[in-house]
Enzyme design. Structure first.
Site, PDB file in Angstrom:
ATOM      1  N   GLY B  51      32.522 -27.991   3.952  1.00 41.46           N
ATOM      2  CA  GLY B  51      32.299 -28.038   5.391  1.00 41.46           C
ATOM      3  C   GLY B  51      31.382 -26.942   5.898  1.00 41.46           C
ATOM      4  O   GLY B  51      31.120 -26.847   7.084  1.00 41.46           O
ATOM      5  N   CYS B  52      30.877 -26.101   4.982  1.00 40.72           N
ATOM      6  CA  CYS B  52      29.921 -25.068   5.386  1.00 40.72           C
ATOM      7  C   CYS B  52      28.518 -25.516   5.001  1.00 40.72           C
ATOM      8  O   CYS B  52      28.316 -26.065   3.933  1.00 40.72           O
ATOM      9  CB  CYS B  52      30.216 -23.749   4.684  1.00 40.72           C
ATOM     10  SG  CYS B  52      31.763 -23.029   5.187  1.00 40.72           S
TER      11      CYS B  52
END
Lengths: 418, 141
Positions: B51-52
């Site tokens: 999710g980064c």
């Protein structure tokens, strides 16, 4: 005269800039330097006014009403199809379909022409420098049909390896879809040459003009492409509107894309007959305001001296590439001979995102990352680039600021080796 | 050891010295450059946070009922953000880490300078740190 002389241009940038109110904005309290034009262009005041004017004075649904406003809106809307015809030099306004943008245009053709003509064992050919939007729709089609997606490779400079083309076009190739100008590298591809070779084998070619439409003069008859698409927002128009050009004979044999109002001729519960092109592909109430504003953007572009404007962009490109490449630690990515005004680069030992943020603190808007072209980054073995993309309203002084701050970013962000 | 709240307050006060986003950015980069590098053995896919936008590796371990974090990223700015989180959370008891709201992130005005995707990355880091704490908490019960 030196190729990097900033006074070479005769284009009156200062005058043009007055048409774009956003260029007077500040970012983090500093004068905005907008170098993210490949993502979206800024809009001249006339385009902004066109939207407001439509909603303020003649908002009505088109083609159905008998009343005054509806007539006025219908006329304004219909005029734009002729403007686009003129802008792309298509044979007929019937060859122009309004879509949301290039992405929808590609999906439309993949879902209609593609579904009808691509079967198990067939091949679809694209290039190594496609935007994801010109990869994924074809991938979905190939998966559904059991067809194969093939790719024209590119070299280290970011140019297509055209010598491979004759081996890649086979009897199984059913359609070729190529990006005209790469959004992440700026490379202008030899689409004409691809089209000639494809047509020799009776294969239609789709040209993704998302980037090329604002950076060149498009003539679809001269190109002889079978499909061409562009997004309004990348060429001074609003978001949410774009155009698909298709040769009439192809559009006519294609099944509809979406069902709904406007695209029909007659409907009963047993059977629906479809309207003729282009309306067959325009289900539902269209994006009237943005179509009208797109027409104003086209007027704006066609009224300016595009030869001068494009020459100015090219000088900005040369100037930026020359000065950026002189900075130690900068490596230019995409050094094709034929390039539009997009400069991509990486910095030695410095993360592109960190550098992009540094530039942002100085009011300079660039884009960092893979630019929706991950296969290019994989091919060049880099995680992403910093991309500065110029439009005719950018200045040499702005490029100077970019060069200056890139050098400062390197000094500031350099890893502190213990 | 200071409480999470006290550590957050210290960061908020540090950031109050800055008027401009530019200064905050430079401070966070500075923190990132000073963050202790993560040993290569921990820079593995299992430790990567999903999710980064940037690659972030997070390693956690316990010592005397406290949880400690070490992390790394390919982005110095992200390392700086991690440094702030580590400063506040590393060495704290699991239940404190799980329950804290980390209001300092908003109070120092970090999120307002971020696009949603980037803010999601920061949220993913916080979530992963809390998940580790939750895991350790249940192990010790």
């Amino acid at each position: 005269m030196s190729t990097t002389d900033k006074n070479i241009s005769v284009f009156d940038v200062a005058q043009v800039r007055k048409d774009f109110p956003i260029l007077l904005e500040k970012a983090h309290g500093k004068p905005l330097i907008y170098f993210d034009n490949a993502a979206t262009s800024q809009k001249p005041q006339v385009v902004i006014d066109a939207i407001s004017n439509y909603y303020s004075h003649y908002n009505a649904n088109i083609h159905r009403g008998v009343h005054f406003l509806s007539q006025k809106a219908s006329n304004a809307f219909d005029d734009v199809r002729f403007k686009v015809k003129h802008f792309l030099n298509s044979r007929s306004e019937r060859e122009i379909i309004f879509v949301r943008g290039t992405t929808e245009a590609i999906n439309l053709v993949a879902s209609t022409y593609g579904r009808k003509n691509v079967h198990a064992g067939d091949e679809v050919l694209i290039t190594a420098m496609e935007h994801h939007s010109n990869i994924v729709p074809w991938q979905l089609l190939c998966e559904e049909k059991g067809a194969k997606l093939k790719v024209i490779p590119m070299n280290d400079s970011g140019e297509l390896m055209m010598e491979e083309l004759e081996f890649l076009i086979t009897d199984k190739t059913k359609i070729i879809s190529v990006v005209h100008t790469s959004n992440s590298l700026g490379t202008i591809n030899p689409v004409k040459e691809i089209i000639v070779k494809a047509h020799a084998k009776g294969i239609p070619v789709f040209v993704d003009g998302a980037q090329s439409t604002v950076h060149s003069v498009i003539d679809v008859q001269e190109l002889d492409c079978d499909f061409f698409a562009f997004s309004g927002h990348k060429m001074l128009g609003p978001t949410g509107i774009g155009c698909l050009y298709g040769k009439a004979e192809l559009l006519e044999q294609m099944p509809p894309y979406m069902g709904g109002g406007e695209m029909i001729s007659a409907v009963s519960f047993e059977k629906t007959t479809f309207n003729e092109v282009p309306f067959k592909f325009e289900a539902g109430t269209p994006n009237i305001a943005d179509v009208i504003a797109l027409g104003v953007a086209i007027d704006y572009l066609m009224q300016m001296d595009r030869t001068e404007a494009l020459a100015h962009e090219h000088e900005l490109l040369k100037y930026a590439m020359h000065h950026l490449s002189k900075i130690e630690g900068v490596r230019l990515i995409g050094t094709a001979l034929n390039k539009a005004s997009v400069v991509s680069f990486v910095l030695k030992e410095i993360n592109a995102f960190d550098a992009g943020m540094y530039l942002d603190t100085k009011g300079i808007a660039v884009r960092t990352g893979h630019h929706c072209t991950e296969p290019i980054m994989t091919r060049l073995n880099i995680p992403g680039t910093i991309r500065a993309s110029f439009l005719f309203y950018n200045t040499f002084e702005e490029v100077d600021a970019l060069v200056d701050h890139v050098a400062k970013a390197i000094a500031f962000l350099k890893p502190q080796h213990a | 050891m200071n409480t999470i709240e006290a550590l957050e307050q210290q960061i908020v006060e540090d950031f109050e010295l800055f008027d401009e986003w530019e200064e905050k950015y430079q401070y966070i980069i500075d923190l990132g450059q000073k963050l202790k590098p993560l040993a290569a053995e921990y820079k593995i896919d299992d430790n990567k946070i999903k999710g980064c936008q940037s690659s972030v590796w997070l390693h956690a371990y316990t010592e005397a009922d406290k949880i400690f974090f070490e992390a790394d990223s390919d982005s110095t700015f992200v390392k700086g953000e991690i440094a702030l989180l580590i400063n506040v959370l590393s060495g704290q008891p699991a239940e404190e880490i799980v329950s804290t709201e980390l209001g300092f992130v908003d109070r120092i005005g970090l999120r307002q300078h971020m696009a949603q995707t980037r803010a999601n990355g920061l949220a993913a880091m916080i979530k992963q740190m809390k998940l580790y704490a939750l895991g350790f908490q249940h192990k010790t019960v």
